[in-house]
Design an enzyme around this catalytic site. Sequence first.
Site, PDB file in Angstrom:
ATOM      1  N   ASP A  21       2.888   6.285 -15.317  1.00 20.63           N
ATOM      2  CA  ASP A  21       1.937   5.320 -15.872  1.00 20.63           C
ATOM      3  C   ASP A  21       2.194   5.153 -17.367  1.00 20.63           C
ATOM      4  OD1 ASP A  21      -0.250   3.857 -16.700  1.00 20.63           O
ATOM      5  OD2 ASP A  21      -1.672   5.527 -16.492  1.00 20.63           O
ATOM      6  N   ASP A  25      -3.541   3.278 -17.512  1.00 20.08           N
ATOM      7  CA  ASP A  25      -4.686   2.872 -16.679  1.00 20.08           C
ATOM      8  C   ASP A  25      -4.828   3.760 -15.439  1.00 20.08           C
ATOM      9  OD1 ASP A  25      -2.509   2.062 -15.222  1.00 20.08           O
ATOM     10  OD2 ASP A  25      -3.186  -0.003 -14.927  1.00 20.08           O
ATOM     11  N   ASP A  29       3.495   2.137 -13.198  1.00 20.16           N
ATOM     12  CA  ASP A  29       3.874   0.746 -13.463  1.00 20.16           C
ATOM     13  C   ASP A  29       5.381   0.640 -13.727  1.00 20.16           C
ATOM     14  OD1 ASP A  29       4.037   1.740 -16.157  1.00 20.16           O
ATOM     15  OD2 ASP A  29       1.873   1.429 -16.312  1.00 20.16           O
ATOM     16  N   ASP A  98      11.182  -3.612  -1.264  1.00 18.01           N
ATOM     17  CA  ASP A  98      10.521  -3.548   0.028  1.00 18.01           C
ATOM     18  C   ASP A  98      10.279  -4.981   0.488  1.00 18.01           C
ATOM     19  OD1 ASP A  98       8.952  -2.222   2.159  1.00 18.01           O
ATOM     20  OD2 ASP A  98       8.809  -0.601   0.690  1.00 18.01           O
ATOM     21  N   ASP A 206      10.031  -3.470   6.076  1.00 14.28           N
ATOM     22  CA  ASP A 206       8.854  -2.808   6.615  1.00 14.28           C
ATOM     23  C   ASP A 206       8.627  -3.158   8.094  1.00 14.28           C
ATOM     24  OD1 ASP A 206       6.420  -1.275   5.622  1.00 14.28           O
ATOM     25  OD2 ASP A 206       5.411  -3.013   6.487  1.00 14.28           O
ATOM     26  N   GLU A 264      12.939  -0.448   8.722  1.00 15.32           N
ATOM     27  CA  GLU A 264      12.024   0.606   9.176  1.00 15.32           C
ATOM     28  C   GLU A 264      11.609   0.276  10.605  1.00 15.32           C
ATOM     29  OE1 GLU A 264       7.719   2.684   8.294  1.00 15.32           O
ATOM     30  OE2 GLU A 264       7.954   0.521   8.286  1.00 15.32           O
ATOM     31  N   HIS A 336       6.675   7.628   1.553  1.00 16.87           N
ATOM     32  CA  HIS A 336       5.255   7.522   1.167  1.00 16.87           C
ATOM     33  C   HIS A 336       4.326   7.630   2.376  1.00 16.87           C
ATOM     34  CE1 HIS A 336       6.595   3.696   2.551  1.00 16.87           C
ATOM     35  NE2 HIS A 336       5.357   3.283   2.668  1.00 16.87           N
ATOM     36  N   ASP A 337       4.865   7.716   3.585  1.00 16.65           N
ATOM     37  CA  ASP A 337       4.035   7.809   4.797  1.00 16.65           C
ATOM     38  C   ASP A 337       4.074   9.206   5.426  1.00 16.65           C
ATOM     39  OD1 ASP A 337       3.487   5.060   4.658  1.00 16.65           O
ATOM     40  OD2 ASP A 337       5.227   4.549   5.895  1.00 16.65           O
TER      41      ASP A 337
HETATM   42  C1  GLC Z   1       5.050   0.726   6.979  1.00 14.71           C
HETATM   43  C2  GLC Z   1       4.810   1.262   5.591  1.00 14.71           C
HETATM   44  C3  GLC Z   1       3.399   1.769   5.511  1.00 14.71           C
HETATM   45  C4  GLC Z   1       2.465   0.607   5.754  1.00 14.71           C
HETATM   46  C5  GLC Z   1       2.776  -0.097   7.070  1.00 14.71           C
HETATM   47  C6  GLC Z   1       2.155  -1.464   7.095  1.00 14.71           C
HETATM   48  O1  GLC Z   1       5.002   1.710   7.945  1.00 14.71           O
HETATM   49  O2  GLC Z   1       5.756   2.221   5.280  1.00 14.71           O
HETATM   50  O3  GLC Z   1       3.109   2.380   4.288  1.00 14.71           O
HETATM   51  O4  GLC Z   1       1.133   1.054   5.776  1.00 14.71           O
HETATM   52  O5  GLC Z   1       4.158  -0.309   7.262  1.00 14.71           O
HETATM   53  O6  GLC Z   1       2.785  -2.310   6.185  1.00 14.71           O
END
Ligand code: GLC
Length: 561
Positions: A21, A25, A29, A98, A206, A264, A336-337
Amino acid sequence: MTDLWWKSAVVYQIYPRSFADADGDGMGDLRGIIDHLDHLAELGVDVIWLSPIHKSPQDDNGYDISDYQDIDPLFGDLATFDELMTAAHSRGLKLIMDLVVNHSSDEHPWFVESRSSKDNPKRDWYWWRPARDGMEAGTPGAEPTNWGSAFGGPAWEYDKETGEYYLHLFSPKQPDLNWENPEVRAAVYEMMRWWLDRGVDGFRMDVINMISKVLPLEDGRLTAGQAYADGSAGYINGPRNHEFLHEMYEQVFAGREGLLTVGEMPGVTVDEAIRFTAQDRQEVDMVFQFDHVWADRGGDPWRIFPLQLTVLKGIFGRWQAGLAEEGWNSLYWNNHDQPRVVSRYGDDSPEFRAASAKMLGTVLHLHRGTPYVYQGEELGMTNYPFASITDFRDIEALGQFRQATEIEGREAADVLTVLRARGRDNARTPMQWDDSPNGGFSTTTPWLAVNPNYPQINAKAERADPDSVFHYYRQLIKLRHEEPAVVDGDFTMLLPNDERLYAYTRRLNETELLVIGNFTGETVEAEIDGWAGAELVLSNLPANGLTMAPWQTVVYRRATT
Ligand code: GLC
């Protein structure tokens, strides 16, 4: 794409809101990323993948995009983005974006128009359906199909204005785009070309194996005790998935060089992945499959099943063999998941955290495929000690908790146990840069709490310590760049029935590598012949032949004839 540069590359994923950051905030960023590019250059990665930074109401932290061609003010603006891209390129780092186009935000102008009336020209850009036959629209059970959404609740939202439902496989603020409509596809391709013309080097796509739905949309299988059905047979690897991705290739990627595309694909099978990634089919370069991160899941979503190493090896073995000739694997433990791998498949106690993090990195990276490092993984960052559901911010954790406890009658404590181990916020706590307040992430209270272990685990301390996870990851990445057997060697799984050791060889021409990882806190002897006197390439602890200390990993090299 004829030039397969990404076979020897390592990708680093940045989750921008939690990386750094710069404007104080509490939210990461683009300026914060620019300020920390040297960390990535020192690590030695080749590509940065940015989770979404587009304009978004942030219902799912940016995976709900309301303008595909602008930057959310939380993160900066297009000028700062261009500056980041130039700064990355000048350090030899590529930048991929992404691409979230299975759905948009409900605040995207396309959807605003689509919902405005039944005869709007964009009505058919999304999935609108009337209530179930014989049911009154808007009443429980009247949804067009019985599918559940990923974040709890039904996958359909009733829209009073026009008296119909729209489909959202994720949150109601993420309506699914209708890829059957050629105008939708053309608009998406045009947007993608705009980013490539701007200079980005590719896309992480995604849930891209959900864009083709099985028509007509039909009810899914309902499991006892669950409020909504699993509709995945109706949208995973649907009948036109390959056609759409090939069309995208032709419309967007053909004739451009030096790019990377990764799809993905939850639920993708090995056979499908071969078809998605075989170069001559011109679809995508590689896919993210999920089998290895679902290895500790069973039938009941609210129970933890301890990892069985033989199961994990069976999965990797299948993927390595399946994509050996055609297609290409991507390799990841974290994103991140997913929860932090050192807490999940390793041992995050002070005694074994660093050793097990290095072991897990080694076992993953030396497979055949392109490795992905998720921010903080190179520091051995751990899961967060969530005390209660109010500590979570993730729409998935909150939505699933509500559905499980309020509708399905689960005990809150049981649900919390699983969320603590698996919840996505484990990966989303701020990056730990140093031992100053908030881990050096921000000068103010961050949007999600910093892990309290930041005084011990942080980038500054690890950069200063030659024995750290960070410096070990540097060696691992360097090995991929320098040893062709890591990139192109064939793969043989050893000891498939051993529950304690993960072992395999990689062989290219006269060079053979042996990789072993001990997945336990005990000393284990590896019974593998023929490696006496081999050259030690890498080890996380003092090596002693094939005697593996707790969480030890070793890599040996020998010449074969
Ligand atoms: C993918 C992303 C995830 C998101 C989902 C819907 O799995 O990695 O973070 O919540 O798609 O976009």
